[in-house]
Write a protein that holds these residues in place. Sequence first.
Motif: not given
Lengths: 242, 228
Positions: B83-85, B91-96, B106-107, B130-131
Motif C-alpha cells: 500500500c505505501e509503495q 505522491c511522487d507524481t504529484k510532487q513533480g 493536481f488538485g 505530494g505529502n
Amino acid sequence: MIDDAGVHVILTSIHNSPLALFCITFFTTGNFVLFLRFNYLGSTMDCLFGISGDGFVVIGADTSANQSIVRMKTGEDKICELDQYKLMGAVGDGGDRVQFTEFVKANLSLYAFRNGVPLSTHAAANYTRGELATALRKGPYNCNLLVAGIDDGQPSLYFLDYLATLHKMNCAAHGYCAMFMNSLFDKHWVPGMSVEEVMKLVDLGIAEVRARLVVAPPNFLIKIVDKDGVRVLAERKTATEN
Amino acid sequence: MEAISHAGAAVGVLSKEGVVLAAEKKIMSKLLETSKTTEKMYKLDEHIAAAVAGITADANILINAARLAAQRYMFTYDEPMPCEQLCQHLCDTKQGYTQFGGLRPFGVSFLFAGWDKHFGFQLYQSDPSGNYGGWKATAIGANNQAAQSILRQDYKEDISMDEALKLVVKVLNKTMDSTALTADKLELSSVTRDASGKVVYHVYTEEELTPILEAANAAAAAAEESSS
C-alpha cells in the motif's frame, strides 16, 4: 575470426563444455554472413542442484571454472548470497553468471533500501525471471539459475533456466548432472526432510555424478538457507586448489 | 488546496478488521442525475481502494496512473503492490507538478485504504503537494477540520468494523450541510478480508446504506434531544 577468403568457420571459445556448444557458420557470397550459434545450455558440464527440506533449502554447485577443456580453477563459488535469506545458484557462461547474479543482488538490495522491506523469495524469483526474459530477445544471459529463500520460516526453491522458465520446485538440478540428480531426487525426496537426510541425498547425487559423468567436476560447495540465514553447509572435494 | 477544502468531504477510519471509507456526494442541482455507481471511490487493485476529494478530472488521471503502477508491480513481482509503495508512487507524481513552473499541480487529495502482508490494514491520506501520511482516522475535503476533531474525540484504538462504520457516518452527518442523511448523498465502502484471507473491497448499496443512515439520523436526533 573471419578470414579474407570468405570461408568462415567460427569456433567460439567454448567456455563450459565442448559437448554443449555447437557453432555452425554458413557463408554466402559477398559479406553476408549468417552465423548460427546453438548453445544448448540445458547440458553444461556445470553442476547445480537444490533440495528443500523442513524449514530450509540446500543449494549445491561444483566449484570448477573451465576454459575449453581445461579446468582453470577449482575454488569458484557459484552460489550467490542475494541477501540474508536468499541464495541464487547460477551455472553457465562465466561472465554472464557473475554479471547477472550481481545485477539481481544489487537490485534486491536497492528495493529493500528504498522500501524498507525486502522482497519475498517468490517476488525475487519473478523479478529475476522478468529480467532474464527481457534480456532473452536482446543480449541473453546464458545462465541457468536456482533461487532459494526463506519467508517467515517457510522455505521455497525456484528453478529458472536461461530461456526464463520459472517453476517452484521441491528439488531441482541444472546441467548434465541433472540427469542423475533428478532421478535420485524423484526416488528419495519426501516432504519434511531433515538437514542430515538432505545431505545424504546430496552425497548420493554427487557420488552418482562422479561415477557416471565422464568429466565430472571434482569439488562441490553446498550452502543452506534456513531461519538463521544463509551460510556454507559443506564441501565435497577430491581435488585441492593449487 | 483551496479547491479541496470546498470539495465534498471524504472520511476514512482504520480498524483491526478493515478500513471504512465514506464520501459526500455533492448534489449540485436537483436536475443532475447522480451516478448510480460510485463517483468518488475507486478500486485501484484487488487489495486497495481510494476515496477522492478535489477535481475529479485530475483524480481520474492519477487513479489511472495508480492502477497502471499496481499492475506493473504485479507483472514484475507476481505479488500485490504494498500500500505505501502505491501511495508513495502517486505522491511522487504529484510532487513533480509542484517542482516546475508552467504546469498546474493536481488538485486532488486522496484517502487510500488497503491491506498488505507487511503492515496489514492501512489508511493513507495525501494532498496536492505530494505529502502523505498513515492515519488511524482522517478526513479530507470540506469541513475536514471539524471532521478531524470529531474523529479525535470518538476514535478508539480497538474500534470494531461496525463502530468504524457508525463513526464515519456520524462524522459526515455532522460535517455535511444537509440536515438528514440519505443514501443518495453519500458513498460508503470498506476494505476487509474474508475467511480465506482474500481482500474484499465492498461498496455499500442503497439497500445496505439506508438502515445504517437511519440509525445514524436517529442517534443524532437523540443526541440533540438530550443536549437541549
